[in-house]
Every structure is written in structure tokens, then in C-alpha cells.
Design a protein around this motif. Structure first.
Motif, PDB file in Angstrom:
ATOM      1  N   GLY A   1       0.604  -1.388   0.072  1.00  0.00           N
ATOM      2  CA  GLY A   1      -0.707   0.124  -0.213  1.00  0.00           C
ATOM      3  C   GLY A   1       0.717   1.277  -0.053  1.00  0.00           C
ATOM      4  O   GLY A   1      -0.085   2.422   0.443  1.00  0.00           O
ATOM      5  N   ILE A   2       2.424   0.890  -0.088  1.00  0.00           N
ATOM      6  CA  ILE A   2       2.624   2.151  -0.790  1.00  0.00           C
ATOM      7  C   ILE A   2       3.233   2.742  -2.085  1.00  0.00           C
ATOM      8  O   ILE A   2       4.368   1.697  -2.661  1.00  0.00           O
ATOM      9  CB  ILE A   2       4.157   2.071   0.288  1.00  0.00           C
ATOM     10  CG1 ILE A   2       4.169   1.532   1.839  1.00  0.00           C
ATOM     11  CG2 ILE A   2       5.066   3.310   0.680  1.00  0.00           C
ATOM     12  CD1 ILE A   2       5.069   1.107   2.647  1.00  0.00           C
ATOM     13  N   ASP A   3       3.183   3.575  -2.287  1.00  0.00           N
ATOM     14  CA  ASP A   3       3.091   3.988  -4.021  1.00  0.00           C
ATOM     15  C   ASP A   3       5.320   4.022  -4.021  1.00  0.00           C
ATOM     16  O   ASP A   3       5.345   5.036  -4.538  1.00  0.00           O
ATOM     17  CB  ASP A   3       2.924   5.108  -4.090  1.00  0.00           C
ATOM     18  CG  ASP A   3       1.363   5.082  -4.299  1.00  0.00           C
ATOM     19  OD1 ASP A   3       1.254   3.850  -3.898  1.00  0.00           O
ATOM     20  OD2 ASP A   3       0.823   6.063  -3.871  1.00  0.00           O
ATOM     21  N   LEU A   4       5.724   2.502  -3.874  1.00  0.00           N
ATOM     22  CA  LEU A   4       7.379   2.755  -3.896  1.00  0.00           C
ATOM     23  C   LEU A   4       6.646   2.895  -6.073  1.00  0.00           C
ATOM     24  O   LEU A   4       8.573   3.296  -5.832  1.00  0.00           O
ATOM     25  CB  LEU A   4       7.749   1.292  -3.992  1.00  0.00           C
ATOM     26  CG  LEU A   4       7.457   1.371  -2.548  1.00  0.00           C
ATOM     27  CD1 LEU A   4       8.679  -0.014  -1.831  1.00  0.00           C
ATOM     28  CD2 LEU A   4       8.696   2.062  -1.566  1.00  0.00           C
ATOM     29  N   TYR A   5       6.411   2.655  -6.485  1.00  0.00           N
ATOM     30  CA  TYR A   5       6.959   3.288  -7.930  1.00  0.00           C
ATOM     31  C   TYR A   5       6.809   4.600  -8.159  1.00  0.00           C
ATOM     32  O   TYR A   5       7.694   5.496  -9.482  1.00  0.00           O
ATOM     33  CB  TYR A   5       5.487   2.784  -8.483  1.00  0.00           C
ATOM     34  CG  TYR A   5       4.401   3.404  -9.226  1.00  0.00           C
ATOM     35  CD1 TYR A   5       4.321   4.284  -9.924  1.00  0.00           C
ATOM     36  CD2 TYR A   5       3.461   3.087  -7.875  1.00  0.00           C
ATOM     37  CE1 TYR A   5       3.403   4.598  -9.467  1.00  0.00           C
ATOM     38  CE2 TYR A   5       2.399   4.009  -7.895  1.00  0.00           C
ATOM     39  CZ  TYR A   5       2.168   4.921  -9.126  1.00  0.00           C
ATOM     40  OH  TYR A   5       0.353   5.211  -9.009  1.00  0.00           O
ATOM     41  N   LEU A   6       6.951   5.447  -7.462  1.00  0.00           N
ATOM     42  CA  LEU A   6       6.546   7.448  -7.424  1.00  0.00           C
ATOM     43  C   LEU A   6       8.088   7.530  -7.103  1.00  0.00           C
ATOM     44  O   LEU A   6       8.309   8.343  -7.997  1.00  0.00           O
ATOM     45  CB  LEU A   6       6.190   7.949  -6.399  1.00  0.00           C
ATOM     46  CG  LEU A   6       4.056   8.058  -6.622  1.00  0.00           C
ATOM     47  CD1 LEU A   6       3.893   8.901  -5.419  1.00  0.00           C
ATOM     48  CD2 LEU A   6       4.232   8.520  -8.244  1.00  0.00           C
ATOM     49  N   ALA A   7       8.723   6.555  -5.905  1.00  0.00           N
ATOM     50  CA  ALA A   7       9.453   7.085  -5.713  1.00  0.00           C
ATOM     51  C   ALA A   7      10.890   6.337  -6.581  1.00  0.00           C
ATOM     52  O   ALA A   7      11.906   7.303  -7.510  1.00  0.00           O
ATOM     53  CB  ALA A   7      10.122   6.013  -4.035  1.00  0.00           C
ATOM     54  N   ALA A   8      10.333   5.555  -7.477  1.00  0.00           N
ATOM     55  CA  ALA A   8      11.359   4.605  -8.638  1.00  0.00           C
ATOM     56  C   ALA A   8      11.429   6.063  -9.652  1.00  0.00           C
ATOM     57  O   ALA A   8      12.336   6.468 -10.397  1.00  0.00           O
ATOM     58  CB  ALA A   8      10.747   3.277  -9.125  1.00  0.00           C
ATOM     59  N   ILE A   9       9.943   6.150  -9.565  1.00  0.00           N
ATOM     60  CA  ILE A   9       9.891   7.577 -10.956  1.00  0.00           C
ATOM     61  C   ILE A   9      11.123   9.171 -10.743  1.00  0.00           C
ATOM     62  O   ILE A   9      11.125   8.901 -11.524  1.00  0.00           O
ATOM     63  CB  ILE A   9       8.831   8.043 -11.663  1.00  0.00           C
ATOM     64  CG1 ILE A   9       7.835   6.479 -12.018  1.00  0.00           C
ATOM     65  CG2 ILE A   9       8.595   8.650 -11.897  1.00  0.00           C
ATOM     66  CD1 ILE A   9       5.936   6.838 -11.858  1.00  0.00           C
ATOM     67  N   VAL A  10      10.739   8.800  -9.758  1.00  0.00           N
ATOM     68  CA  VAL A  10      11.578  10.026  -9.249  1.00  0.00           C
ATOM     69  C   VAL A  10      12.962  10.084  -9.254  1.00  0.00           C
ATOM     70  O   VAL A  10      13.634  10.892 -10.623  1.00  0.00           O
ATOM     71  CB  VAL A  10      11.640  10.468  -7.798  1.00  0.00           C
ATOM     72  CG1 VAL A  10      12.089  12.049  -7.707  1.00  0.00           C
ATOM     73  CG2 VAL A  10       9.220  11.342  -7.847  1.00  0.00           C
ATOM     74  N   ALA A  11      13.752   9.219  -8.597  1.00  0.00           N
ATOM     75  CA  ALA A  11      14.726   9.021  -8.853  1.00  0.00           C
ATOM     76  C   ALA A  11      15.372   8.439  -9.575  1.00  0.00           C
ATOM     77  O   ALA A  11      16.024   9.147 -10.312  1.00  0.00           O
ATOM     78  CB  ALA A  11      15.213   7.258  -7.726  1.00  0.00           C
ATOM     79  N   PHE A  12      14.937   8.015 -10.242  1.00  0.00           N
ATOM     80  CA  PHE A  12      15.415   7.234 -12.104  1.00  0.00           C
ATOM     81  C   PHE A  12      14.905   8.682 -13.065  1.00  0.00           C
ATOM     82  O   PHE A  12      16.336   9.043 -13.614  1.00  0.00           O
ATOM     83  CB  PHE A  12      14.745   6.278 -13.030  1.00  0.00           C
ATOM     84  CG  PHE A  12      15.270   5.071 -12.354  1.00  0.00           C
ATOM     85  CD1 PHE A  12      16.262   4.415 -12.504  1.00  0.00           C
ATOM     86  CD2 PHE A  12      13.721   4.428 -11.517  1.00  0.00           C
ATOM     87  CE1 PHE A  12      16.812   3.148 -11.673  1.00  0.00           C
ATOM     88  CE2 PHE A  12      14.791   3.280 -11.779  1.00  0.00           C
ATOM     89  CZ  PHE A  12      15.611   2.740 -11.197  1.00  0.00           C
ATOM     90  N   GLY A  13      13.942   9.302 -12.556  1.00  0.00           N
ATOM     91  CA  GLY A  13      13.830  10.773 -13.383  1.00  0.00           C
ATOM     92  C   GLY A  13      14.621  11.178 -13.580  1.00  0.00           C
ATOM     93  O   GLY A  13      15.386  12.384 -14.697  1.00  0.00           O
TER      94      GLY A  13
END
Lengths: 115, 248
Positions: free
Chosen positions: A80-92
Motif C-alpha cells: 500500500g506504499i506508492d514505491l513506484y513514485l519513488a522509483a520514477i522520481v529517482a530514475f527521472g
């Protein structure tokens, strides 16, 4: 240098011919993996230009980053944590950084050539 | 050195091919997302059943009208055409509610549920003691429409035959059918295929709806049911017979 480009085109053609489609709920994982792959590619180009390119680091980076990014997003979905947002930000951020460095190197090379 | 760089480009080519495949897959799935059915199987089955029933009714209608058309077309002799016309007239009379009808059908009794204090359903939530809830015109209209939609030939409420122009409405605290007041308990008779009508009532959730108003719906099958004619006097205001050339 032409071989990677041909490879990309072959990949695109194969992708169109295969007609794979990902269900909507898994689409975010694929996008994360794609982002990670692009990040690795640009990182590779950057290190190539900086003459620190290492095939092993590049290969392992490509596969591990893609799998880790998709896996983290998947686990985040369960928790229930939007970890993909973190990945998007980091990779971006990394993607833009790499692009900036590549641009500088290419520009400075070009200017050197002109002088 | 040369061999090494060739190896590197080869690896890069493979990786860019992978990237290309990923790109196209992502593009395809975002352009044409895989449509996912969100309704449950039970819901779909209910819908399907309803549609099938509707389809069957429509097909029956079509064949009926086709037959009628054929009869008109082929009735060469005067006698025959008159008999067909008479038949048609009788059918129209039946549909307009001018004659009493008899046949199989169902009787629905809407009565007060006598145990309002007893918890209904899962037993956790006490059902409030309802005195204020009553059914109104809308509930009856809904019920009657379900019956007609599922092939009821004739419907009457508390003995009042419903016709095409019948109005069911609230006037003050009571429900009127046309201009006659009806009071609970309501008894609704419907001529038609009993099985179809009963299953239609179940499908639409009539019982649950009326339970909210603290009413019980008792529907039962009857092999022989009589529904009398509509005895309202109708005032024809704007209709005029058409005079055509050749009319005698």
C-alpha cells in the motif's frame, strides 16, 4: 556505433509484430522497468563518453535496475506504499543528470574540434 | 581492443533491442488498454437472462405481427378478411381492457409485515419500527411496469383493471388509480406466464424493495384467474373518425 541503433529498430519491429499487451494493472511495473532501462542506457552512454565504461557494470546495471524497479513497485503495491513514485522520481532525476552530462561532454568535444 | 569494442557494441545492440520491445509493449498497452470486465459473473448472468427474455418476447411479437400481416395479405375473400378484422378487433378490445379476461397468471398480495420488531437479515442491525414508511404510487407503478414488461396480458390492482391511460398517483396520503382511491392491502392480479412473471419479480428484487417499506410481498401462481374489464367511462375528446374516399 550503428549496431545499437539497428538493434533498437529490430526491437521496435519485433515488439510491433509480437503484439504483446500488458493488462492495465501491470502497466505501471512495465513503465518503471522501461524507465530503469532507459536510465541505464543513458548512464552507459555517459560512462562511454567519460571513458569509464565497463560492460559488466553496464549489463548488471541494466538487468538489476529493471528487475529491482519493477519488483519494488510490485511490493509497494502489496504494502500500500506508492514505491513506484519513488522509483520514477529517482530514475527521472538520474536520467536528466545523465543527459546533462552527456550534453556537456558532446558540446565540449564539438567546441574542441572546432578550435 | 577491436574485438572488445565489437563485443560491447553487440551487447549494446541486444540491450537496445530489449528496450525497443519494452517500448512498443508499453506503447501498445497504453494506447489500447486491455479491457477488463469489472462486473461480477452473477450480475452478468442476471443481465444476460433479462436480455434473453426480452429477446424472446420481441421475437414472439415479430412472429405475431408477421402472421397478422400475412393473414391480411392473403385473405382474398371478403368473409375471411372480415373474420380476420373481427379477430383483430377482439384482440384490440382485450388489449384496451374493454373485456374481461381469464387465464393463468399470478396474484401478488402486498401486506403488512407483522413482525416489525424482529430483526430482519443478519440480526445485527435492528430494523426501526416503521409506521411512517408506506408504499406510494411509485412503488406500485414500478411493480406494474415489471409485470407488463415481462409479458403480462392484463393487470389489475384491487380490482381496477389497468389500461394504457391509467394513472397511478398519490393524492394526499392515499393512492389513486385513475380517480378511485385504493387502500392497503393491495392485491395485484396479472395474467401471463406465471413462471416468467414470478422470476421477473425475483430478478428485479421486488421483495427486498418492499421490505424497506415494511411490507411483505406474497406472490402465487394461479391456473385460473379472472380479470374483469375496465369499467371507467372514457370521454373521447379529440378523436375523430377518418373519412376516406370510397367509405360507405
Amino acid at each position: 556505433m550503428w549496431l545499437p541503433l539497428i538493434g533498437l529498430i529490430v526491437g521496435l519491429v519485433v515488439g510491433f509484430l509480437l503484439d504483446w499487451r500488458v493488462p492495465q494493472e501491470y502497466s505501471s511495473y512495465l513503465s518503471i522497468a522501461l524507465l530503469a532501462g532507459l536510465d541505464t542506457i543513458f548512464g552507459g552512454i555517459r560512462s562511454f563518453l567519460e571513458r569509464t565504461f565497463n560492460v559488466r557494470i553496464f549489463m548488471s546495471g541494466f538487468f538489476f535496475n529493471t528487475l529491482f524497479a519493477a519488483g519494488l513497485a510490485f511490493i509497494g503495491g502489496y504494502l500500500g506504499i506508492d514505491l513506484y513514485l519513488a522509483a520514477i522520481v529517482a530514475f527521472g532525476v538520474r536520467l536528466f543528470n545523465n543527459l546533462a552530462v552527456i550534453r556537456r561532454i558532446v558540446l565540449s568535444k564539438w567546441i574542441n574540434q572546432q578550435e | 581492443m577491436l574485438q572488445k569494442s565489437r563485443k560491447i557494441t553487440f551487447i549494446l545492440a541486444i540491450i537496445s533491442a530489449i528496450i525497443g520491445v519494452m517500448l512498443t509493449v508499453q506503447l501498445r498497452s497504453s494506447l489500447h488498454p486491455v479491457h477488463k470486465e469489472s462486473r461480477s459473473i452473477a450480475e452478468l448472468r442476471t443481465t444476460l437472462q433479462k436480455e434473453l427474455e426480452k429477446h424472446k418476447n420481441l421475437l414472439a411479437d415479430i412472429s405475431k405481427y408477421n402472421q397478422l400481416y400475412y393473414q391480411y395479405e392473403t385473405s382474398l375473400s371478403e368473409d375471411e378478411s372480415i373474420s380476420v378484422m373481427k379477430e383483430e378487433l377482439a384482440r384490440t378490445r382485450r388489449m384496451a381492457g374493454m373485456v374481461g379476461m381469464e387465464g393463468e397468471g399470478i396474484v401478488i398480495d402486498v401486506v403488512d409485515a407483522h413482525t416489525p420488531a424482529e430483526p430482519v437479515g443478519d440480526g445485527h442491525m435492528p430494523v426501526p419500527v416503521v409506521g411512517d414508511y408506506t408504499i406510494d404510487d411509485e412503488d406500485l407503478r414500478w411493480l406494474v411496469n415489471i409485470l407488463f414488461a415481462n409479458g403480462a396480458q392484463a393487470v389489475s390492482i384491487n380490482g381496477h383493471r389497468l389500461i394504457a391511460t391509467t394513472a397511478i398517483r398519490n393524492v394526499g396520503d392515499v393512492i389513486q388509480i385513475d380517480t378511485r382511491t385504493i387502500r392497503a392491502p393491495y392485491e395485484i392480479k396479472a395474467l401471463g406466464e406465471p413462471e416468467v412473471l414470478l422470476s421477473a419479480l425475483k430478478l428485479e428484487g421486488v421483495e427486498e424493495n418492499f421490505q424497506l417499506a415494511n411490507k411483505k410481498v406474497l406472490a402465487e401462481k394461479r391456473d385460473k384467474l379472472m380479470i374483469s374489464a375496465n369499467n371507467e367511462t372514457r370521454v373521447i375528446q379529440f378523436m375523430k373518425p377518418v373519412k376516406q374516399k370510397g367509405d360507405s
